[in-house]
Design a protein around this motif. Structure first.
Motif, PDB file in Angstrom:
ATOM      1  N   ASP A 242       0.518  -1.027  -0.565  1.00 37.21           N
ATOM      2  CA  ASP A 242      -0.344  -0.369   0.016  1.00 37.21           C
ATOM      3  C   ASP A 242       1.137   1.119  -0.229  1.00 37.21           C
ATOM      4  OD1 ASP A 242      -2.670  -1.485   0.407  1.00 37.21           O
ATOM      5  OD2 ASP A 242      -2.877  -0.639   1.080  1.00 37.21           O
ATOM      6  N   SER A 243       1.967   1.179   0.735  1.00 34.10           N
ATOM      7  CA  SER A 243       2.911   2.336   0.878  1.00 34.10           C
ATOM      8  C   SER A 243       3.591   3.102  -0.687  1.00 34.10           C
ATOM      9  CB  SER A 243       3.579   1.941   1.978  1.00 34.10           C
ATOM     10  OG  SER A 243       2.739   2.167   3.291  1.00 34.10           O
ATOM     11  N   ARG A 244       3.641   1.538  -0.932  1.00 30.32           N
ATOM     12  CA  ARG A 244       4.160   1.519  -2.207  1.00 30.32           C
ATOM     13  C   ARG A 244       3.321   2.757  -3.393  1.00 30.32           C
ATOM     14  NH1 ARG A 244       7.387  -3.449  -4.185  1.00 30.32           N
ATOM     15  NH2 ARG A 244       5.815  -4.329  -3.441  1.00 30.32           N
ATOM     16  N   ARG A 245       2.096   1.957  -3.329  1.00 33.91           N
ATOM     17  CA  ARG A 245       1.339   2.347  -4.465  1.00 33.91           C
ATOM     18  C   ARG A 245       0.939   3.771  -4.275  1.00 33.91           C
ATOM     19  NH1 ARG A 245       0.110  -3.040  -3.984  1.00 33.91           N
ATOM     20  NH2 ARG A 245      -1.345  -2.273  -2.039  1.00 33.91           N
TER      21      ARG A 245
ATOM     22  N   TYR B 290      -2.987   5.819   4.947  1.00 29.48           N
ATOM     23  CA  TYR B 290      -3.921   7.080   4.084  1.00 29.48           C
ATOM     24  C   TYR B 290      -3.720   8.592   5.373  1.00 29.48           C
ATOM     25  CZ  TYR B 290      -5.341   4.018   1.141  1.00 29.48           C
ATOM     26  OH  TYR B 290      -5.619   3.125  -0.602  1.00 29.48           O
ATOM     27  N   ALA B 291      -4.066   8.499   6.347  1.00 28.79           N
ATOM     28  CA  ALA B 291      -3.928   9.804   6.774  1.00 28.79           C
ATOM     29  C   ALA B 291      -2.575  10.079   7.078  1.00 28.79           C
ATOM     30  CB  ALA B 291      -4.054   9.670   8.667  1.00 28.79           C
ATOM     31  N   SER B 292      -1.822   9.534   6.738  1.00 30.74           N
ATOM     32  CA  SER B 292      -0.544  10.171   6.892  1.00 30.74           C
ATOM     33  C   SER B 292       0.135  10.953   4.954  1.00 30.74           C
ATOM     34  CB  SER B 292       0.940   9.269   7.039  1.00 30.74           C
ATOM     35  OG  SER B 292       2.771  10.102   6.579  1.00 30.74           O
ATOM     36  N   PHE B 293      -0.615   9.610   4.783  1.00 30.98           N
ATOM     37  CA  PHE B 293      -0.626  10.366   2.783  1.00 30.98           C
ATOM     38  C   PHE B 293      -1.127  11.520   2.323  1.00 30.98           C
ATOM     39  CE2 PHE B 293      -2.500   9.215  -1.564  1.00 30.98           C
ATOM     40  CZ  PHE B 293      -1.541   9.793  -1.995  1.00 30.98           C
ATOM     41  N   GLU B 294      -2.327  11.787   2.698  1.00 35.45           N
ATOM     42  CA  GLU B 294      -3.368  12.653   3.239  1.00 35.45           C
ATOM     43  C   GLU B 294      -2.543  13.919   2.917  1.00 35.45           C
ATOM     44  OE1 GLU B 294      -6.975  15.149   5.071  1.00 35.45           O
ATOM     45  OE2 GLU B 294      -7.216  12.528   4.874  1.00 35.45           O
TER      46      GLU B 294
ATOM     47  N   PHE C   6     -10.833  13.293  -2.174  1.00 34.25           N
ATOM     48  CA  PHE C   6      -9.960  12.245  -3.238  1.00 34.25           C
ATOM     49  C   PHE C   6      -9.827  10.867  -2.672  1.00 34.25           C
ATOM     50  CE2 PHE C   6      -6.282  10.356  -4.958  1.00 34.25           C
ATOM     51  CZ  PHE C   6      -6.600   9.915  -5.995  1.00 34.25           C
ATOM     52  N   LEU C   7      -8.955  10.692  -1.429  1.00 36.40           N
ATOM     53  CA  LEU C   7      -9.366   9.208  -1.038  1.00 36.40           C
ATOM     54  C   LEU C   7     -10.537   8.314  -0.421  1.00 36.40           C
ATOM     55  CD1 LEU C   7      -6.220  10.604   1.452  1.00 36.40           C
ATOM     56  CD2 LEU C   7      -6.513   8.612  -0.727  1.00 36.40           C
TER      57      LEU C   7
END
Length: 205
Positions: free
Chosen positions: A66-69, A137-141, A169-170
């Motif tokens: 998930d992190s890589r994607r 996902y929160a960090s990615f946001e 978006f997420l």
């Protein structure tokens, strides 16, 4: 020196990927709850200490894909033309990344291990993995919002608006993915996800 550093980094990347793949294979084969860190390390041919150098837990190892994607998605957004609106860039980047996932899924051999659909269903079926995924996902946001701010016109480029766009978006991406997991024979992942993004993005185009 630079060449040696490059080789070391390649080895680190390969080891991390091997641990991730081992974690996924064991979780699908034996059940996630039965998998131990020791078993993952053994399956990848490394020590327990080496595992700890790369991952803090088996949840982290399973979710490394998930992190890589997400990183690939962020890079794809950043690579979009500057004239693209934030939402246009998000949709186009998502389509590109998901079509690449579909291509790899079609090309996988039986001995390549579980495909992405199997991996996604594994995560959805375990609360511990879901909760870690939410944190990822929160960090990615936050990272995504930073990229969106850079793309927005100065008069509308508020940090709050960027966070709202990233969050919407997420959420749409999650709805599209969950719909595909439940109805994967009806349409492709890029098609279903793009429908969700089109609905969510009416106010952002």
């Amino acid at each position: 020196m630079d060449s040696a550093l490059g080789l070391r980094e390649q080895k680190k990347i390969a080891t991390k990927a091997a641990l991730h793949e081992a974690a996924i294979r064991l979780a699908v084969r034996d059940g996630y709850d039965a998998v131990t860190v020791e078993a993952i390390a053994d399956a990848a041919g490394v020590s327990r200490r080496t595992f700890s150098n790369y991952f803090g837990s088996k949840e982290e190892a399973v979710l490394y894909g998930d992190s890589r994607r997400l990183r690939a998605l962020l890079d794809a957004v950043a690579a979009r033309p500057a004239e693209d609106s934030a939402w246009t860039a998000l949709r186009a980047a998502t389509d590109s990344v998901l079509r690449e996932l579909q291509r790899r899924r079609r090309e996988r051999r039986d001995d390549d291990g579980p495909d992405w659909l199997t991996r996604a269903r594994l995560i959805r079926s375990h609360p511990a993995l879901l909760s870690r995924q939410v944190a990822t996902y929160a960090s990615f946001e936050r990272d995504l919002a930073d990229e969106i701010v850079r793309r927005m016109p100065p008069e509308s480029g508020s940090a709050m608006r960027a966070r709202i766009i990233a969050a919407c978006f997420l959420a749409a991406l999650r709805v599209g993915t969950q719909t595909w997991l439940d109805h994967s024979d009806d349409a492709s992942l890029p098609e279903i996800t793009d429908q969700a993004l089109a609905e969510a993005g009416r106010s952002f185009v």
